[in-house]
Structure formats: structure tokens, C-alpha cells
Design an enzyme around this catalytic site. Structure first.
Site, mmCIF file in Angstrom:
data_model
loop_
_atom_site.group_PDB
_atom_site.id
_atom_site.type_symbol
_atom_site.label_atom_id
_atom_site.label_comp_id
_atom_site.label_asym_id
_atom_site.label_seq_id
_atom_site.Cartn_x
_atom_site.Cartn_y
_atom_site.Cartn_z
ATOM 1 N N THR A 36 3.795 12.590 -6.909
ATOM 2 C CA THR A 36 4.811 13.145 -6.337
ATOM 3 C C THR A 36 5.714 12.556 -5.209
ATOM 4 O O THR A 36 4.969 11.529 -4.612
ATOM 5 C CB THR A 36 4.070 14.515 -5.539
ATOM 6 O OG1 THR A 36 3.401 15.201 -6.482
ATOM 7 C CG2 THR A 36 5.443 15.376 -4.504
ATOM 8 N N LEU B 262 0.768 13.279 0.016
ATOM 9 C CA LEU B 262 1.507 13.837 -1.434
ATOM 10 C C LEU B 262 0.407 12.921 -2.490
ATOM 11 O O LEU B 262 -0.055 12.144 -2.286
ATOM 12 C CB LEU B 262 2.906 13.294 -1.491
ATOM 13 C CG LEU B 262 3.771 13.791 -0.334
ATOM 14 C CD1 LEU B 262 5.314 13.323 -0.794
ATOM 15 C CD2 LEU B 262 3.992 15.251 -0.389
ATOM 16 N N ASP B 263 0.478 13.920 -3.585
ATOM 17 C CA ASP B 263 -0.095 13.316 -4.864
ATOM 18 C C ASP B 263 0.565 12.063 -5.108
ATOM 19 O O ASP B 263 1.672 11.779 -4.984
ATOM 20 C CB ASP B 263 0.059 14.217 -6.002
ATOM 21 C CG ASP B 263 -0.961 15.373 -5.747
ATOM 22 O OD1 ASP B 263 -1.887 15.398 -4.994
ATOM 23 O OD2 ASP B 263 -0.717 16.373 -6.545
ATOM 24 N N ARG B 264 -0.179 11.101 -5.772
ATOM 25 C CA ARG B 264 0.347 9.810 -6.212
ATOM 26 C C ARG B 264 1.756 10.051 -6.858
ATOM 27 O O ARG B 264 2.472 9.286 -6.714
ATOM 28 C CB ARG B 264 -0.619 9.112 -7.120
ATOM 29 C CG ARG B 264 -0.209 7.686 -7.653
ATOM 30 C CD ARG B 264 -1.135 7.122 -8.606
ATOM 31 N NE ARG B 264 -0.643 5.652 -9.169
ATOM 32 C CZ ARG B 264 -1.216 5.155 -9.988
ATOM 33 N NH1 ARG B 264 -2.527 5.479 -10.388
ATOM 34 N NH2 ARG B 264 -0.506 4.128 -10.529
ATOM 35 N N ARG C 104 2.093 23.019 -8.664
ATOM 36 C CA ARG C 104 2.075 22.488 -10.039
ATOM 37 C C ARG C 104 1.100 23.603 -10.631
ATOM 38 O O ARG C 104 1.451 24.209 -11.718
ATOM 39 C CB ARG C 104 1.032 21.069 -10.099
ATOM 40 C CG ARG C 104 1.936 19.899 -9.484
ATOM 41 C CD ARG C 104 0.983 18.867 -9.387
ATOM 42 N NE ARG C 104 0.606 18.452 -10.759
ATOM 43 C CZ ARG C 104 -0.257 17.411 -10.813
ATOM 44 N NH1 ARG C 104 -0.823 16.599 -9.802
ATOM 45 N NH2 ARG C 104 -0.612 17.072 -12.005
#
Length: 299
Positions: A136, A132-134, A231
Site C-alpha cells: 500500500t 501501512l501494508d508493504r 481490502r
């Protein structure tokens, strides 16, 4: 660790084909060829060219996994599911998934290594399967050892996992369900991705779960795994995620993208059973929904 497969078939297969049929990856076969992993049949050391005889017991012997360069962080993690092969954790927003140039010591991977040490595990290299993105939040699937990573590779490559996200986006999304099919391209030297005809194929299915004129709570399913896919896709439709400054989201009510990895369903290659886990909505997103007069309770 040892992994044993019983040959219940009468097929005349080489051990290479036999192992591939049982979801052992090419990468693992390469390690067997280099004798990094030992291959035995009925108690005898063999190579991949040997035949998998009927009723044979085929055993793979894996050395313990560790990486002295990976620093352990003993900060707590929230475990949603655990067995001998898998660890599923609830990552908070703001925590990087893996070490990078600016942070080698306090990422989720570092924390999981600390957890493995505290649990006295023999294998101490976390293999992140769903990153996951930081900023998220939500569930992250981790293979506890090389074999688990190897056996899940096909599902990852074929996008066979059912990954569901919850996003809170600006405006009233219409239509209330659909498939976003827009190719995504990386811009060299820039953090943003863009929609471009010569980009990589990307598909996101979505369903509006609750909405008003101000915002919509959307469930999204990924059919591909491009960076920033959800996103960018919703921003491209004119409904940027709240808090997502990179793609034009309003940061008045929340300062991180309102995106949460909510549910994961996949076929466990060891048990041959479907495994499904959900991650509770974090407090900041609950508060955001409340301020927007939306609710998560009906899902």
C-alpha cells in the site's frame, strides 16, 4: 529534549493528574517514576505526588533517543510535512513500514533513521503512528520522539484521526456511498483475514468518486484500524481491489493492491491546531486509472 507546560489553572492537582490532563500518557508517567525522564517544577526536581502550584513551570527532561540495533538506511524518503515533532512521508508501494523477520535493514523505519542522522537530529528512533501494508502506498505519520508518540496515543486509541484512502476496485460499486460494518477475524497461520461474527468490530465508510462498468475509484474512511480492513471489506461486498491477489483482485492491469493512503487530518496536540496533509497519487495508480478511463483530477 525539554518540554515545558505552564500551569495557568488554580486547580489543586497532583503533578500526575496535571500531566494526564495535558495528554501525557501513562507510559510516560511510568518512565518518570523510574527516573528515565526527569520531572521539574520551578527549577526543582520533584515527583508525581507533588502539587502543581498555580503559575508553576513544569518541565519534562527527556534523554536522547537512539537504538544501536536499528540499522540506518540512507536511501531517500519523500517528506510531505515536517516540524519539530512530526514527520509525514509518502511511502512507495513495495517498501515495508517496519523491520520484521525477513527484513531488518531496508524498511521505511531504517530509511527514516538514516534521514534523522543526515539531519543531525538528537533523537534517532522513528515512532510509526500510521503503519501501512508493504504494497500500500501513501502517507505515513511518524513521531520524531517519545513525547510526540505519547501525546498522540489517545487519538490513535479512540480512532479520532481522519484517515482517507483511495482504492480502485473491480466493478461498478453500488450504492455509491455507504458504511461497511463487518467484523474481521484473523486466521491462525494464514495471511488472510476473514469476515466472522466473532471477529473484531470494523467499520469503513466509502464514497464512489468515479466509476464505470469495469471499475470504481473509491474514497474510504477508516473508523477502525484492522489489518487488511479496506481490502477485505470491499472483497466481501464483491468488489475486490484491483491487483489484490490475496482477496481475489484482478492482477491483469496492476500487480499490487490498488490502495493509497491519500489524506490524513488530526489535531496536533502541541499546537492545538488541525493538521491536514495529502499524498499525491503514485504513477502506477495514475496509469491504472487512465487505462480504465477514470480520473483522479476531480477530487
Amino acid at each position: 529534549m525539554d518540554y515545558v507546560i505552564k500551569n495557568t489553572s488554580n486547580e489543586n492537582l497532583s503533578l500526575k493528574r496535571f500531566l494526564l490532563k495535558h495528554q501525557i500518557s501513562q507510559r510516560t508517567l511510568s518512565r518518570i517514576r523510574r527516573r528515565e525522564i526527569l520531572l521539574m517544577m520551578n527549577g526543582q526536581l520533584v515527583d508525581l505526588k507533588a502539587k502543581a502550584v498555580s503559575n508553576a513551570e513544569v518541565k519534562l527532561i527527556f534523554p536522547p533517543e537512539n537504538n544501536s540495533k536499528l540499522v540506518a538506511d540512507f536511501a531517500p524518503i519523500e517528506v510531505l510535512y515536517e516540524d519539530s515533532n512530526w514527520l509525514i512521508v509518502n511511502k512507495p508501494a513495495g517498501l515495508a513500514s517496519v523491520p520484521g523477520p525477513t527484513n531488518q535493514t531496508t524498511t521505511l523505519v531504517n530509511r527514516i533513521k538514516g534521514y534523522m542522522i543526515k539531519q543531525n537530529m538528537i533523537d534517532r528512533i522513528p515512532h510509526i503512528i500510521t503503519r501501512l501494508d508493504r504494497f500500500t502506498s501513501g502517507l505515513v505519520l511518524v513521531a520524531k520522539h517519545h513525547l510526540a508518540q505519547s501525546m498522540i496515543e489517545t487519538q490513535v486509541e479512540e480512532h479520532a484521526m481522519d484517515k482517507r484512502y483511495l482504492a480502485i476496485v473491480n466493478g461498478l460499486v453500488e450504492p455509491i456511498s455507504g458504511l461497511i460494518d463487518l467484523p474481521i477475524k484473523r486466521v491462525v497461520g494464514q495471511p488472510q483475514r476473514i469476515i466472522a461474527a466473532n471477529g473484531q468490530s470494523a467499520q469503513t465508510e466509502y464514497w464512489v468518486r468515479q466509476a464505470n462498468q469495469a471499475a470504481s475509484l473509491v474514497e474510504a474512511k477508516l473508523y477502525t484500524g484492522r489489518n487488511h480492513q479496506i481490502r477485505l471489506h470491499f472483497s466481501a461486498l464483491g468488489y475486490p481491489l484491483l491487483g489484490d491477489q490475496l482477496y481475489g483482485g484482478n492482477t491483469t492491469l496492476i500487480t499490487r493492491q490498488a490502495l493509497h493512503a491519500w489524506r490524513l487530518r488530526f489535531l496536533d496536540p502541541f499546537s492545538k491546531q488541525q493538521l491536514e496533509v495529502t499524498a499525491p497519487l503514485p504513477l502506477d495508480l495514475q496509469q491504472l486509472l487512465s487505462s480504465l478511463k477514470l480520473s483522479f483530477a476531480q477530487l
